[in-house]
Write a protein that holds these residues in place. Structure first.
Motif, PDB file in Angstrom:
ATOM      1  N   ALA A 230      60.597  -4.811  50.884  1.00  0.00           N
ATOM      2  CA  ALA A 230      61.883  -4.144  51.097  1.00  0.00           C
ATOM      3  C   ALA A 230      61.984  -2.870  50.266  1.00  0.00           C
ATOM      4  CB  ALA A 230      63.020  -5.096  50.760  1.00  0.00           C
ATOM      5  N   ARG A 231      61.461  -2.929  49.043  1.00  0.00           N
ATOM      6  CA  ARG A 231      61.531  -1.762  48.160  1.00  0.00           C
ATOM      7  C   ARG A 231      60.765  -0.586  48.745  1.00  0.00           C
ATOM      8  NH1 ARG A 231      58.357  -1.392  43.462  1.00  0.00           N
ATOM      9  NH2 ARG A 231      58.162  -3.665  43.469  1.00  0.00           N
ATOM     10  N   PHE A 232      59.628  -0.844  49.357  1.00  0.00           N
ATOM     11  CA  PHE A 232      58.834   0.257  49.909  1.00  0.00           C
ATOM     12  C   PHE A 232      59.340   0.706  51.283  1.00  0.00           C
ATOM     13  CE2 PHE A 232      56.181  -0.290  46.346  1.00  0.00           C
ATOM     14  CZ  PHE A 232      55.507   0.918  46.202  1.00  0.00           C
ATOM     15  N   PHE A 233      59.893  -0.208  52.069  1.00  0.00           N
ATOM     16  CA  PHE A 233      60.504   0.214  53.326  1.00  0.00           C
ATOM     17  C   PHE A 233      61.645   1.182  53.069  1.00  0.00           C
ATOM     18  CE2 PHE A 233      58.283  -3.018  55.804  1.00  0.00           C
ATOM     19  CZ  PHE A 233      58.221  -2.420  57.056  1.00  0.00           C
ATOM     20  N   ALA A 234      62.426   0.934  52.031  1.00  0.00           N
ATOM     21  CA  ALA A 234      63.576   1.784  51.726  1.00  0.00           C
ATOM     22  C   ALA A 234      63.212   2.988  50.860  1.00  0.00           C
ATOM     23  CB  ALA A 234      64.650   0.965  51.001  1.00  0.00           C
ATOM     24  N   GLY A 235      62.003   2.993  50.330  1.00  0.00           N
ATOM     25  CA  GLY A 235      61.595   4.044  49.405  1.00  0.00           C
ATOM     26  C   GLY A 235      61.236   5.346  50.099  1.00  0.00           C
ATOM     27  N   GLU A 236      60.972   6.365  49.280  1.00  0.00           N
ATOM     28  CA  GLU A 236      60.697   7.711  49.792  1.00  0.00           C
ATOM     29  C   GLU A 236      59.456   7.745  50.673  1.00  0.00           C
ATOM     30  OE1 GLU A 236      59.559  12.077  47.915  1.00  0.00           O
ATOM     31  OE2 GLU A 236      60.738  10.672  46.718  1.00  0.00           O
ATOM     32  N   GLU A 237      58.384   7.096  50.222  1.00  0.00           N
ATOM     33  CA  GLU A 237      57.149   7.127  51.021  1.00  0.00           C
ATOM     34  C   GLU A 237      57.323   6.368  52.340  1.00  0.00           C
ATOM     35  OE1 GLU A 237      53.694   7.553  47.589  1.00  0.00           O
ATOM     36  OE2 GLU A 237      54.028   5.604  48.540  1.00  0.00           O
ATOM     37  N   GLY A 238      57.975   5.215  52.286  1.00  0.00           N
ATOM     38  CA  GLY A 238      58.176   4.454  53.507  1.00  0.00           C
ATOM     39  C   GLY A 238      59.010   5.212  54.523  1.00  0.00           C
ATOM     40  N   GLN A 239      60.066   5.830  54.065  1.00  0.00           N
ATOM     41  CA  GLN A 239      60.924   6.592  54.973  1.00  0.00           C
ATOM     42  C   GLN A 239      60.176   7.791  55.563  1.00  0.00           C
ATOM     43  OE1 GLN A 239      64.214   5.813  55.992  1.00  0.00           O
ATOM     44  NE2 GLN A 239      63.488   3.878  55.140  1.00  0.00           N
ATOM     45  N   GLU A 240      59.396   8.486  54.724  1.00  0.00           N
ATOM     46  CA  GLU A 240      58.611   9.618  55.221  1.00  0.00           C
ATOM     47  C   GLU A 240      57.560   9.154  56.219  1.00  0.00           C
ATOM     48  OE1 GLU A 240      56.216  13.129  55.782  1.00  0.00           O
ATOM     49  OE2 GLU A 240      58.349  12.660  55.570  1.00  0.00           O
ATOM     50  N   GLY A 241      56.920   8.032  55.947  1.00  0.00           N
ATOM     51  CA  GLY A 241      55.909   7.510  56.864  1.00  0.00           C
ATOM     52  C   GLY A 241      56.494   7.147  58.214  1.00  0.00           C
ATOM     53  N   MET A 242      57.672   6.547  58.223  1.00  0.00           N
ATOM     54  CA  MET A 242      58.312   6.175  59.493  1.00  0.00           C
ATOM     55  C   MET A 242      58.786   7.406  60.261  1.00  0.00           C
ATOM     56  SD  MET A 242      60.265   2.585  58.594  1.00  0.00           S
ATOM     57  CE  MET A 242      60.721   2.939  56.890  1.00  0.00           C
ATOM     58  N   ARG A 243      59.298   8.410  59.520  1.00  0.00           N
ATOM     59  CA  ARG A 243      59.683   9.661  60.197  1.00  0.00           C
ATOM     60  C   ARG A 243      58.465  10.319  60.831  1.00  0.00           C
ATOM     61  NH1 ARG A 243      62.969  10.431  55.592  1.00  0.00           N
ATOM     62  NH2 ARG A 243      61.342  11.724  54.641  1.00  0.00           N
ATOM     63  N   ALA A 244      57.356  10.361  60.081  1.00  0.00           N
ATOM     64  CA  ALA A 244      56.138  10.991  60.588  1.00  0.00           C
ATOM     65  C   ALA A 244      55.624  10.268  61.830  1.00  0.00           C
ATOM     66  CB  ALA A 244      55.064  11.004  59.490  1.00  0.00           C
ATOM     67  N   PHE A 245      55.707   8.950  61.815  1.00  0.00           N
ATOM     68  CA  PHE A 245      55.262   8.172  62.977  1.00  0.00           C
ATOM     69  C   PHE A 245      56.118   8.499  64.189  1.00  0.00           C
ATOM     70  CE2 PHE A 245      55.499   4.391  65.674  1.00  0.00           C
ATOM     71  CZ  PHE A 245      54.154   4.167  65.928  1.00  0.00           C
ATOM     72  N   ALA A 246      57.428   8.550  63.996  1.00  0.00           N
ATOM     73  CA  ALA A 246      58.340   8.843  65.107  1.00  0.00           C
ATOM     74  C   ALA A 246      58.152  10.262  65.628  1.00  0.00           C
ATOM     75  CB  ALA A 246      59.788   8.629  64.660  1.00  0.00           C
ATOM     76  N   GLU A 247      57.830  11.186  64.713  1.00  0.00           N
ATOM     77  CA  GLU A 247      57.675  12.590  65.090  1.00  0.00           C
ATOM     78  C   GLU A 247      56.238  12.941  65.478  1.00  0.00           C
ATOM     79  OE1 GLU A 247      59.186  14.646  61.679  1.00  0.00           O
ATOM     80  OE2 GLU A 247      61.177  13.697  61.850  1.00  0.00           O
ATOM     81  N   LYS A 248      55.366  11.943  65.506  1.00  0.00           N
ATOM     82  CA  LYS A 248      53.964  12.123  65.906  1.00  0.00           C
ATOM     83  C   LYS A 248      53.276  13.215  65.079  1.00  0.00           C
ATOM     84  CE  LYS A 248      54.390  10.427  70.659  1.00  0.00           C
ATOM     85  NZ  LYS A 248      55.705   9.809  70.463  1.00  0.00           N
ATOM     86  N   ARG A 249      53.425  13.130  63.766  1.00  0.00           N
ATOM     87  CA  ARG A 249      52.771  14.070  62.859  1.00  0.00           C
ATOM     88  C   ARG A 249      52.199  13.314  61.676  1.00  0.00           C
ATOM     89  NH1 ARG A 249      55.942  14.305  58.372  1.00  0.00           N
ATOM     90  NH2 ARG A 249      58.189  13.896  58.607  1.00  0.00           N
ATOM     91  N   ALA A 250      51.361  13.978  60.901  1.00  0.00           N
ATOM     92  CA  ALA A 250      50.808  13.352  59.703  1.00  0.00           C
ATOM     93  C   ALA A 250      51.869  13.306  58.609  1.00  0.00           C
ATOM     94  CB  ALA A 250      49.609  14.154  59.218  1.00  0.00           C
ATOM     95  N   PRO A 251      51.932  12.227  57.846  1.00  0.00           N
ATOM     96  CA  PRO A 251      52.874  12.190  56.730  1.00  0.00           C
ATOM     97  C   PRO A 251      52.492  13.208  55.663  1.00  0.00           C
ATOM     98  CG  PRO A 251      51.380  10.306  56.639  1.00  0.00           C
ATOM     99  CD  PRO A 251      51.125  10.994  57.936  1.00  0.00           C
ATOM    100  N   SER A 252      53.417  13.506  54.767  1.00  0.00           N
ATOM    101  CA  SER A 252      53.227  14.579  53.798  1.00  0.00           C
ATOM    102  C   SER A 252      51.993  14.392  52.940  1.00  0.00           C
ATOM    103  CB  SER A 252      54.469  14.703  52.918  1.00  0.00           C
ATOM    104  OG  SER A 252      54.711  13.465  52.246  1.00  0.00           O
ATOM    105  N   TRP A 253      51.671  13.148  52.559  1.00  0.00           N
ATOM    106  CA  TRP A 253      50.534  12.915  51.663  1.00  0.00           C
ATOM    107  C   TRP A 253      49.187  13.060  52.350  1.00  0.00           C
ATOM    108  CZ3 TRP A 253      54.063   8.985  52.864  1.00  0.00           C
ATOM    109  CH2 TRP A 253      53.613   8.038  53.785  1.00  0.00           C
ATOM    110  N   ALA A 254      49.162  13.062  53.685  1.00  0.00           N
ATOM    111  CA  ALA A 254      47.894  13.125  54.427  1.00  0.00           C
ATOM    112  C   ALA A 254      47.583  14.507  54.949  1.00  0.00           C
ATOM    113  CB  ALA A 254      47.935  12.127  55.588  1.00  0.00           C
ATOM    114  N   ARG A 255      48.415  15.488  54.618  1.00  0.00           N
ATOM    115  CA  ARG A 255      48.181  16.842  55.128  1.00  0.00           C
ATOM    116  C   ARG A 255      47.126  17.553  54.326  1.00  0.00           C
ATOM    117  NH1 ARG A 255      54.637  18.132  55.622  1.00  0.00           N
ATOM    118  NH2 ARG A 255      55.053  16.679  57.305  1.00  0.00           N
TER     119      ARG A 255
END
Length: 255
Positions: A230-255
């Motif tokens: 739950a902590r990681f789903f709600a955390g900054e990385e989890g939220q960014e990862g889910m946004r990236a998945f929805a937007e069909k782009r690489a997450p910030s850490w993988a660029r």
């Protein structure tokens, strides 16, 4: 000034630590231990480093403790006291550590391989727990080796000191994969790129989870893991990862 025997190079988020003491088969001399521990600390503390690769020059990955230095040393000699800190720094590193093994590993060298999260070896690399054959016990390295090895294999290989090849090392869990020597660097690159795709905080927390002692009761374990999830789903990385998945782009850490 004494030439450095362990080198640190950082490029594209990968810190490469190279054992460069081929004259003594990359044995863990006092200088090698000191420099290896320092470079591990530097690499792990660098927020820009996403993966640490432990490799070597020469034909041998690491032949273990420097026996020339160890002869005549008492029970409290520096090597015995220092080596556990190296293994612990690799094992507990929040940054994934990968061993690139292009040649033989013996005794303490096998301990280094086992401490790493991922280990890739050339098929012509060999391994041995040679301690009993010189009248000592593979005690310190057992802390990192035994969690990796099948119990039957551990008893056999610790007690006999026999040499075994990389194919068997993979079969018993000491390494992840054995590949032809010509394919070793490509396999290392494949793993480093895969690790770079993971979010740094999530990787660190996953490593901590993998090391954690499990509660005896399943309900306690599930509650602990639910809180972590739950902590990681709600955390900054989890939220960014889910946004990236929805937007069909690489997450910030993988660029």
């Amino acid at each position: 000034m004494t030439d450095e025997l362990v080198h640190l190079d950082v490029a594209a988020g990968v810190a490469t630590i190279t054992l460069d003491s081929p004259a003594n088969r990359n044995a863990l001399s006092a200088q090698v231990r000191r420099e290896l521990l320092a470079h591990l600390g530097t690499a792990i503390a660098d927020d820009g480093v996403r993966v640490v690769v432990l490799t070597h020059t020469g034909r041998v990955f690491c032949s273990g403790m420097d026996l020339k230095e160890s002869r005549g040393a008492g029970a409290q000699n520096q090597g015995i006291n220092e080596f556990p800190a190296i293994l612990e720094r690799i094992w507990a590193s929040p940054t994934p550590v990968l061993a690139r093994v292009a040649g033989p590993a013996r005794a303490g060298g096998v301990g280094l391989v086992a401490a790493c999260d991922i280990a890739v070896a050339a098929q012509n690399a060999t391994f041995a727990f040679s301690e009993v054959r010189i009248g000592v016990v593979p005690a310190v390295i057992s802390v990192t080796v035994l969690p990796r090895l099948l119990p039957r294999a551990a008893h056999e290989l610790f007690l006999t000191g026999e040499t075994f090849d990389a194919t068997r090392a993979a079969q018993i869990g000491l390494i992840n994969t054995a590949v032809p020597a010509a394919a070793l660097d490509a396999e290392v690159h494949r793993y480093t790129e895969a690790l770079r795709m993971g979010a740094p905080g999530a990787l660190a927390a996953t490593k901590e989870m993998l090391r954690r002692e499990r509660p005896a009761a399943m309900a306690d374990q599930l509650a602990e893991m639910q809180e972590l999830s739950a902590r990681f789903f709600a955390g900054e990385e989890g939220q960014e990862g889910m946004r990236a998945f929805a937007e069909k782009r690489a997450p910030s850490w993988a660029r």
